[in-house]
Design a protein around this motif. Structure first.
Motif, mmCIF file in Angstrom:
data_model
loop_
_atom_site.group_PDB
_atom_site.id
_atom_site.type_symbol
_atom_site.label_atom_id
_atom_site.label_comp_id
_atom_site.label_asym_id
_atom_site.label_seq_id
_atom_site.Cartn_x
_atom_site.Cartn_y
_atom_site.Cartn_z
ATOM 1 N N ILE A 199 0.851 -1.175 -0.080
ATOM 2 C CA ILE A 199 0.088 -0.351 -0.024
ATOM 3 C C ILE A 199 0.251 1.335 -0.398
ATOM 4 N N ASP A 200 2.084 1.145 0.573
ATOM 5 C CA ASP A 200 3.069 2.755 0.656
ATOM 6 C C ASP A 200 2.977 2.159 -0.952
ATOM 7 N N ALA A 201 3.867 1.646 -1.479
ATOM 8 C CA ALA A 201 4.425 2.217 -3.221
ATOM 9 C C ALA A 201 3.336 2.306 -4.004
ATOM 10 N N PHE A 202 2.311 1.755 -3.565
ATOM 11 C CA PHE A 202 1.138 1.550 -4.030
ATOM 12 C C PHE A 202 0.420 3.174 -4.007
ATOM 13 N N TYR A 203 0.244 4.204 -2.839
ATOM 14 C CA TYR A 203 0.027 5.392 -2.344
ATOM 15 C C TYR A 203 0.016 6.258 -3.377
ATOM 16 N N TYR A 204 0.717 6.941 -4.051
ATOM 17 C CA TYR A 204 1.094 7.773 -4.531
ATOM 18 C C TYR A 204 0.927 7.575 -5.840
ATOM 19 N N TRP A 205 0.348 6.461 -6.521
ATOM 20 C CA TRP A 205 -0.465 6.494 -7.754
ATOM 21 C C TRP A 205 -1.445 6.531 -6.902
ATOM 22 N N GLY A 206 -2.088 5.726 -5.743
ATOM 23 C CA GLY A 206 -3.710 5.767 -5.953
ATOM 24 C C GLY A 206 -4.410 6.858 -6.070
ATOM 25 N N GLU A 207 -3.816 7.600 -5.056
ATOM 26 C CA GLU A 207 -4.308 9.361 -5.205
ATOM 27 C C GLU A 207 -4.250 10.142 -6.696
ATOM 28 N N MET A 208 -3.518 9.746 -7.620
ATOM 29 C CA MET A 208 -3.742 10.759 -8.788
ATOM 30 C C MET A 208 -4.676 9.657 -9.729
ATOM 31 N N LEU A 209 -5.090 8.413 -9.387
ATOM 32 C CA LEU A 209 -5.749 7.950 -9.736
ATOM 33 C C LEU A 209 -7.095 8.273 -9.172
ATOM 34 N N LEU A 210 -7.399 8.301 -8.470
ATOM 35 C CA LEU A 210 -8.349 9.022 -7.577
ATOM 36 C C LEU A 210 -8.419 10.480 -8.130
ATOM 37 N N ARG A 211 -8.210 10.975 -8.143
ATOM 38 C CA ARG A 211 -7.671 12.535 -8.956
ATOM 39 C C ARG A 211 -8.490 12.104 -10.202
ATOM 40 N N ASP A 212 -7.696 11.280 -11.203
ATOM 41 C CA ASP A 212 -8.571 10.772 -11.919
ATOM 42 C C ASP A 212 -10.157 10.720 -12.316
ATOM 43 N N PHE A 213 -10.041 9.617 -11.770
ATOM 44 C CA PHE A 213 -11.918 9.116 -11.491
ATOM 45 C C PHE A 213 -12.939 10.431 -10.914
ATOM 46 N N ASP A 214 -11.856 11.645 -10.394
ATOM 47 C CA ASP A 214 -12.941 12.738 -10.012
ATOM 48 C C ASP A 214 -13.112 13.226 -11.080
ATOM 49 N N ASP A 215 -12.131 13.411 -11.851
ATOM 50 C CA ASP A 215 -12.405 14.503 -13.268
ATOM 51 C C ASP A 215 -13.218 13.393 -13.828
ATOM 52 N N ILE A 216 -13.258 12.538 -14.332
ATOM 53 C CA ILE A 216 -13.630 11.451 -14.844
ATOM 54 C C ILE A 216 -15.378 11.739 -14.746
ATOM 55 N N ASP A 217 -15.312 11.909 -13.377
ATOM 56 C CA ASP A 217 -17.785 12.150 -13.190
ATOM 57 C C ASP A 217 -17.425 13.741 -12.916
ATOM 58 N N LYS A 218 -16.285 14.572 -12.196
ATOM 59 C CA LYS A 218 -16.938 15.554 -13.093
ATOM 60 C C LYS A 218 -17.656 16.351 -14.519
ATOM 61 N N ASN A 219 -16.849 15.354 -15.499
ATOM 62 C CA ASN A 219 -17.092 16.276 -16.975
ATOM 63 C C ASN A 219 -18.406 15.531 -17.060
ATOM 64 N N LEU A 220 -18.883 14.179 -16.438
ATOM 65 C CA LEU A 220 -19.558 13.217 -16.746
ATOM 66 C C LEU A 220 -19.162 12.659 -17.909
ATOM 67 N N ALA A 221 -17.824 11.732 -18.294
ATOM 68 C CA ALA A 221 -17.613 11.467 -18.869
ATOM 69 C C ALA A 221 -17.854 9.808 -18.937
ATOM 70 N N ASP A 222 -17.841 9.374 -19.746
ATOM 71 C CA ASP A 222 -17.702 7.492 -20.517
ATOM 72 C C ASP A 222 -16.506 7.158 -19.877
ATOM 73 N N ALA A 223 -16.835 6.983 -18.681
ATOM 74 C CA ALA A 223 -15.591 5.607 -18.164
ATOM 75 C C ALA A 223 -15.305 4.851 -18.779
ATOM 76 N N LYS A 224 -16.549 3.841 -19.366
ATOM 77 C CA LYS A 224 -15.784 3.143 -20.238
ATOM 78 C C LYS A 224 -15.552 3.130 -21.557
ATOM 79 N N GLN A 225 -16.110 3.887 -22.388
ATOM 80 C CA GLN A 225 -15.447 4.269 -23.367
ATOM 81 C C GLN A 225 -14.151 4.951 -23.123
#
Length: 281
Positions: free
Chosen positions: A103-129
């Motif tokens: 988890i300590d190695a995962f944490y850095y890009w886990g935060e980045m992945l969360l930010r990207d999920f956040d952007d996907i949803d705030k822009n109502l993007a089609d995540a599957k596409q």
């Protein structure tokens, strides 16, 4: 030159005759509300008045959801649990074990992945596409020129958190789990919802996709000092505006807005066209 917030305070005070108890003033952040309240007190001649309800855009969204935005450490921990779930049936044990990180190695890009999920949803993007586009990029290597412009744009948005100086290996490792990303995104959100939790973009998207349930308890919602809007904010502004309950006060430099060829004024020109400001009528 008179401060923008002072001009807004004076206009609102005069517009409502100092009766602001059924008005909500919405800011991009909390800090602006402190200054605004001081200006409003000046307008009243330091006579006590019922002040409006101050809130941030985030608080306005959260008022219309039963979900609670989780702490970032908690969210990353839950994302990690989803990430290390048992492998796919067609994935070898060696491939699966190689993909698991502490988890300590995962944490850095886990935060980045969360930010990207956040952007996907705030822009109502089609995540599957979007994740399908990443798959195509992975399969074609560097052949990005073969992608459609819209696909390129969504991929660039997804990778905006990677800095140029970061190694290609990091991107390669990240792309290596492209086929799991949509499942991680979907299952992660489902687990959060079952726990009554959300990350900010997830909560925002949930409110907009259930807009019939939006409750507007105040007579007017005054949006002050916004600039570039994401898609969920635009949809919320549009919804409240259609109810006849919205007022908009945009803070901008007319030099950039009046020049149609100036990209710096692009977002504000769109805002003014869709949501005319009270100082621009």
């Amino acid at each position: 030159m008179k401060p923008f917030l002072k001009s807004v305070a004076e206009d609102l005070y005069n517009r409502f005759g100092g009766k602001l108890d059924n008005v909500a003033v919405v800011f991009p952040n909390k800090r602006a509300g402190l200054f605004f309240n001081e200006y409003l007190l000046e307008c009243s001649g330091n006579v006590p008045i019922w002040s409006p309800r101050y809130m941030t855009i985030s608080e306005l969204f959260q008022q219309n959801s039963e979900l609670v935005v989780g702490d970032s450490i908690l969210l990353v921990s839950k994302l990690y649990k989803e990430y290390i779930r048992p492998r796919r049936p067609d994935e070898s044990q060696e491939e699966y074990e190689k993909s698991i990180e502490e988890i300590d190695a995962f944490y850095y890009w886990g935060e980045m992945l969360l930010r990207d999920f956040d952007d996907i949803d705030k822009n109502l993007a089609d995540a599957k596409q979007l994740f399908s586009n990443i798959k195509k990029l992975r399969e074609m290597g560097t052949g990005k020129d073969t992608l459609e412009p819209e696909q390129q744009k969504s991929i660039e948005q997804f990778f905006k958190n990677f800095k140029p100086e970061q190694s290609d290996e990091l991107k390669d490792n990240f792309l290596g789990i492209w086929e799991r990303l949509f499942a991680i995104y979907t299952n992660f959100k489902e687990k959060l919802r079952n726990d009554g939790l959300a990350y900010e973009g997830m909560l925002y998207r949930d409110v907009i996709e259930n807009s019939n349930d939006i409750a507007l308890k105040y007579d007017k919602y005054v949006f002050v000092g916004f600039n570039a809007l994401n898609e969920v904010e635009t949809r919320l502004f549009d919804y409240i505006n259609r109810q006849g309950k919205a007022l908009f006060y945009w803070d901008y430099d007319r030099y950039y807005v009046d020049d149609a060829h100036n990209e710096a004024g692009h977002f504000m020109r769109d805002n003014l066209k869709r949501f005319p400001g009270e100082f621009d009528r």
